[in-house]
Scaffold this active site. Structure first.
Site, PDB file in Angstrom:
ATOM      1  N   CYS A 189     -18.372  26.539  -7.690  1.00 48.93           N
ATOM      2  CA  CYS A 189     -18.272  27.854  -8.327  1.00 48.93           C
ATOM      3  C   CYS A 189     -19.187  27.943  -9.556  1.00 48.93           C
ATOM      4  O   CYS A 189     -19.253  27.007 -10.357  1.00 48.93           O
ATOM      5  CB  CYS A 189     -16.820  28.110  -8.731  1.00 48.93           C
ATOM      6  SG  CYS A 189     -16.593  29.757  -9.441  1.00 48.93           S
ATOM      7  N   CYS A 219     -14.851  28.188 -16.165  1.00 48.45           N
ATOM      8  CA  CYS A 219     -13.445  28.102 -16.577  1.00 48.45           C
ATOM      9  C   CYS A 219     -13.108  26.642 -16.926  1.00 48.45           C
ATOM     10  O   CYS A 219     -13.208  25.759 -16.059  1.00 48.45           O
ATOM     11  CB  CYS A 219     -12.546  28.608 -15.457  1.00 48.45           C
ATOM     12  SG  CYS A 219     -13.100  30.211 -14.799  1.00 48.45           S
ATOM     13  N   CYS A 248     -10.946  24.301 -14.681  1.00 50.58           N
ATOM     14  CA  CYS A 248     -11.051  24.352 -13.214  1.00 50.58           C
ATOM     15  C   CYS A 248     -11.896  23.238 -12.585  1.00 50.58           C
ATOM     16  O   CYS A 248     -13.090  23.092 -12.874  1.00 50.58           O
ATOM     17  CB  CYS A 248     -11.592  25.703 -12.773  1.00 50.58           C
ATOM     18  SG  CYS A 248     -11.563  25.866 -10.970  1.00 50.58           S
ATOM     19  N   CYS A 258      -1.323  32.793   0.499  1.00 51.15           N
ATOM     20  CA  CYS A 258      -2.356  33.208  -0.458  1.00 51.15           C
ATOM     21  C   CYS A 258      -3.659  32.458  -0.226  1.00 51.15           C
ATOM     22  O   CYS A 258      -3.689  31.220  -0.243  1.00 51.15           O
ATOM     23  CB  CYS A 258      -1.862  32.967  -1.881  1.00 51.15           C
ATOM     24  SG  CYS A 258      -3.089  33.426  -3.115  1.00 51.15           S
ATOM     25  N   CYS A 289      -1.875  37.467   0.444  1.00 48.95           N
ATOM     26  CA  CYS A 289      -2.376  37.505  -0.934  1.00 48.95           C
ATOM     27  C   CYS A 289      -3.763  36.865  -0.911  1.00 48.95           C
ATOM     28  O   CYS A 289      -4.017  35.972  -0.099  1.00 48.95           O
ATOM     29  CB  CYS A 289      -1.434  36.724  -1.848  1.00 48.95           C
ATOM     30  SG  CYS A 289      -2.014  36.618  -3.555  1.00 48.95           S
ATOM     31  N   CYS A 311      -0.886  40.512  -8.611  1.00 51.40           N
ATOM     32  CA  CYS A 311      -0.336  39.204  -8.965  1.00 51.40           C
ATOM     33  C   CYS A 311      -1.198  38.712 -10.123  1.00 51.40           C
ATOM     34  O   CYS A 311      -2.387  38.447  -9.944  1.00 51.40           O
ATOM     35  CB  CYS A 311      -0.436  38.249  -7.773  1.00 51.40           C
ATOM     36  SG  CYS A 311      -0.001  36.546  -8.194  1.00 51.40           S
TER      37      CYS A 311
HETATM   38  N1  SAM Z   1     -12.178  31.946  -8.275  1.00 48.52           N
HETATM   39  C1  SAM Z   1     -11.174  32.912  -8.366  1.00 48.52           C
HETATM   40  C2  SAM Z   1     -10.837  33.277  -9.792  1.00 48.52           C
HETATM   41  O1  SAM Z   1     -10.961  32.473 -10.682  1.00 48.52           O
HETATM   42  O2  SAM Z   1     -10.398  34.409  -9.997  1.00 48.52           O
HETATM   43  C3  SAM Z   1      -9.888  32.546  -7.635  1.00 48.52           C
HETATM   44  C4  SAM Z   1      -9.353  31.142  -7.657  1.00 48.52           C
HETATM   45  S1  SAM Z   1      -8.886  30.502  -9.236  1.00 48.52           S
HETATM   46  C5  SAM Z   1      -8.773  28.774  -8.922  1.00 48.52           C
HETATM   47  C6  SAM Z   1      -7.249  31.112  -9.480  1.00 48.52           C
HETATM   48  C7  SAM Z   1      -6.504  30.729 -10.725  1.00 48.52           C
HETATM   49  O3  SAM Z   1      -6.020  29.401 -10.636  1.00 48.52           O
HETATM   50  C8  SAM Z   1      -7.235  30.746 -12.045  1.00 48.52           C
HETATM   51  O4  SAM Z   1      -7.378  32.018 -12.577  1.00 48.52           O
HETATM   52  C9  SAM Z   1      -6.324  29.912 -12.912  1.00 48.52           C
HETATM   53  O5  SAM Z   1      -5.368  30.732 -13.559  1.00 48.52           O
HETATM   54  C10 SAM Z   1      -5.637  28.974 -11.910  1.00 48.52           C
HETATM   55  N2  SAM Z   1      -6.058  27.584 -12.112  1.00 48.52           N
HETATM   56  C11 SAM Z   1      -7.248  27.049 -11.780  1.00 48.52           C
HETATM   57  N3  SAM Z   1      -7.325  25.752 -12.121  1.00 48.52           N
HETATM   58  C12 SAM Z   1      -6.134  25.435 -12.690  1.00 48.52           C
HETATM   59  C13 SAM Z   1      -5.597  24.251 -13.263  1.00 48.52           C
HETATM   60  N4  SAM Z   1      -6.311  23.119 -13.340  1.00 48.52           N
HETATM   61  N5  SAM Z   1      -4.345  24.282 -13.745  1.00 48.52           N
HETATM   62  C14 SAM Z   1      -3.619  25.424 -13.691  1.00 48.52           C
HETATM   63  N6  SAM Z   1      -4.076  26.580 -13.170  1.00 48.52           N
HETATM   64  C15 SAM Z   1      -5.316  26.596 -12.679  1.00 48.52           C
HETATM   65  C1  DTB Z   2      -2.339  30.887  -9.657  1.00 44.35           C
HETATM   66  O1  DTB Z   2      -1.956  31.517 -10.667  1.00 44.35           O
HETATM   67  N1  DTB Z   2      -2.258  29.566  -9.509  1.00 44.35           N
HETATM   68  C2  DTB Z   2      -2.804  29.148  -8.247  1.00 44.35           C
HETATM   69  C3  DTB Z   2      -3.133  30.517  -7.572  1.00 44.35           C
HETATM   70  N2  DTB Z   2      -2.869  31.460  -8.598  1.00 44.35           N
HETATM   71  C4  DTB Z   2      -4.418  30.713  -6.902  1.00 44.35           C
HETATM   72  C5  DTB Z   2      -3.928  28.182  -8.349  1.00 44.35           C
HETATM   73  C6  DTB Z   2      -3.558  26.916  -9.077  1.00 44.35           C
HETATM   74  C7  DTB Z   2      -4.706  25.996  -9.004  1.00 44.35           C
HETATM   75  C8  DTB Z   2      -4.428  24.652  -9.591  1.00 44.35           C
HETATM   76  C9  DTB Z   2      -5.607  23.748  -9.523  1.00 44.35           C
HETATM   77  C10 DTB Z   2      -6.107  23.435  -8.151  1.00 44.35           C
HETATM   78  O2  DTB Z   2      -5.289  23.069  -7.259  1.00 44.35           O
HETATM   79  O3  DTB Z   2      -7.309  23.476  -7.929  1.00 44.35           O
HETATM   80 FE1  SF4 Z   3     -14.504  29.517 -10.307  1.00 44.78          FE
HETATM   81 FE2  SF4 Z   3     -12.443  27.978 -10.836  1.00 44.78          FE
HETATM   82 FE3  SF4 Z   3     -13.113  29.885 -12.552  1.00 44.78          FE
HETATM   83 FE4  SF4 Z   3     -12.062  30.552 -10.154  1.00 44.78          FE
HETATM   84  S1  SF4 Z   3     -11.039  29.434 -11.789  1.00 44.78           S
HETATM   85  S2  SF4 Z   3     -13.833  31.458 -11.174  1.00 44.78           S
HETATM   86  S3  SF4 Z   3     -12.881  28.889  -8.888  1.00 44.78           S
HETATM   87  S4  SF4 Z   3     -14.352  28.081 -12.021  1.00 44.78           S
END
Ligand code: SAM
Ligand code: DTB
Ligand code: SF4
Length: 332
Positions: free
Chosen positions: A72, A76, A79, A116, A147, A207
């Site tokens: 990606c 973030c 992430c 989802c 979702c 959501c």
């Molecule tokens: N890429 C898209 C976005 O960011 O909108 C969708 C997938 S993203 C992984 C969805 C959500 O997962 C993020 O907005 C964040 O709130 C949550 N998330 C991602 N990594 C995480 C982590 N290490 N611990 C907790 N929540 C996480």
């Molecule tokens: C949300 O609030 N938490 C989920 C879902 N929406 C997409 C994602 C959590 C991701 C945790 C880190 C991972 O497994 O990569």
């Molecule tokens: Fe990309 Fe992860 Fe951010 Fe979603 S949360 S936009 S997958 S870097």
């Protein structure tokens, strides 16, 4: 002193609980007062609200799948899928329709009611929307709620997803506006609000939640809850994630949040968004069963169910089944 504080903080938000008047807003200070309550008082209030609007012993089960993993372009800080951080996540092209449908059917067989689909995109391109609409229709036809969480949406994209049968779109605000720049710089708060507006306008349920345990203060958590509760209308689903620390991400090594603070955040979400499904989301793998039980007591009524979140581990379904059984909770 304590008594005075408790009364004060119970007075103000109480007058706000029923947002029938429409223009009433939750002030950050009011939510901070909730978070500052003695733990038992806060949980009691959350339980009262919870029981007024929900079956107190029912939990909604959502299963996650990552339909496109890693690589990606966003930054973030939490992430593992951001291309710029060196984590163990391996990039994976988009899953086939068959793979997604098979996983969705298996999730349904295990008792999930919502499925989802997540993708590691800044936002979807038209060809991605075309593939997603196929997946959404197919999953919907299995009798599951659908979702998707695909990043930022441009005008017109939400409508296409909605027409395919999308019930919910997940897009998190992640944290309070003043802390946001510490976590993400490649898109701003207003971008997120714009996407939420696209989702609303297309008639899709929202959501939207955030992450705690990113080194923020209690005041910042109050600020996040205020942002969510003041959305008009507030989200139908509110995922509260506890940061899953992944090696290679900038937030790896952040001091973990005290579990009671996490529970308090859940309670504040429940009180300020009484009808929402509040989801105890990421971070359960690292959480004791006792803390999870406190989260349910504080008004959480939804979990991610399945051995994996997107790229990190979630408790095994057999373990979750056993926990629900021990607590006398049933799946919605
Ligand atoms: N890429 C898209 C976005 O960011 O909108 C969708 C997938 S993203 C992984 C969805 C959500 O997962 C993020 O907005 C964040 O709130 C949550 N998330 C991602 N990594 C995480 C982590 N290490 N611990 C907790 N929540 C996480
Ligand atoms: C949300 O609030 N938490 C989920 C879902 N929406 C997409 C994602 C959590 C991701 C945790 C880190 C991972 O497994 O990569
Ligand atoms: Fe990309 Fe992860 Fe951010 Fe979603 S949360 S936009 S997958 S870097």
């Amino acid at each position: 002193m304590n008594q005075l504080n408790t009364n004060l903080s119970e007075e103000q938000p109480n007058s706000m609980v029923d947002k029938a008047v429409g223009s009433l807003r939750w002030e950050v200070s009011q939510i901070q007062s909730l978070l500052d309550l003695p733990f038992n008082d806060l949980i009691h209030r959350a339980q009262l609200t919870h029981r007024e609007h929900h079956d107190a012993n029912a939990v909604q089960l959502s299963t996650l799948i990552s339909v496109k993993t890693g690589g990606c372009p966003e930054d973030c800080g939490y992430c593992p899928q951001a291309a710029r951080y060196h984590t163990e996540v391996e990039n994976q092209e988009m899953l086939s329709l068959d793979e997604v449908v098979e996983t969705a059917q298996a999730a349904k067989n295990k008792g999930a009611s919502r499925f989802c689909m997540g993708a590691a995109w800044r936002g979807p391109k038209q060809r991605d929307i075309d593939k997603m609409t196929e997946m959404i229709s197919a999953v919907k036809s299995l009798g599951l709620e659908t979702c998707a969480t695909l990043g930022m949406l441009k005008p017109g994209q939400a409508e296409q997803l909605g027409k395919a049968g999308l019930d919910y779109y997940n897009h998190n605000l992640d944290t309070a506006p003043e802390y946001y720049d510490e976590i993400i710089t490649t898109r701003n708060y207003q971008d997120r609000l714009n996407t939420l507006q696209e989702v609303r306008s297309a008639g899709i349920n929202v959501c939207c939640g955030g992450i705690v345990g990113m080194g923020e203060t209690r005041h910042t958590r109050a600020g996040l809850i205020a942002q969510l509760a003041n959305l008009e209308p507030y989200p139908e689903s509110v995922p509260i994630n506890n940061l899953v620390q992944v090696e290679g991400t900038p937030l790896h090594g952040t001091e973990s949040i005290d579990p009671f603070e996490f529970v308090r955040t859940i309670a504040a979400a429940r009180i300020t968004m009484p009808k929402a499904m509040v989801r105890l989301s990421a971070g359960r793998q690292e959480m004791s069963e006792a803390v999870q039980a406190l989260c349910f007591l504080a008004g959480a009524n939804s979990i991610f169910y399945g051995d994996k979140l997107l790229t990190t581990d979630n408790p095994e379904t057999t373990r979750d089944r056993a926990l629900l059984e021990k607590l006398g909770l049933h799946a919605m």
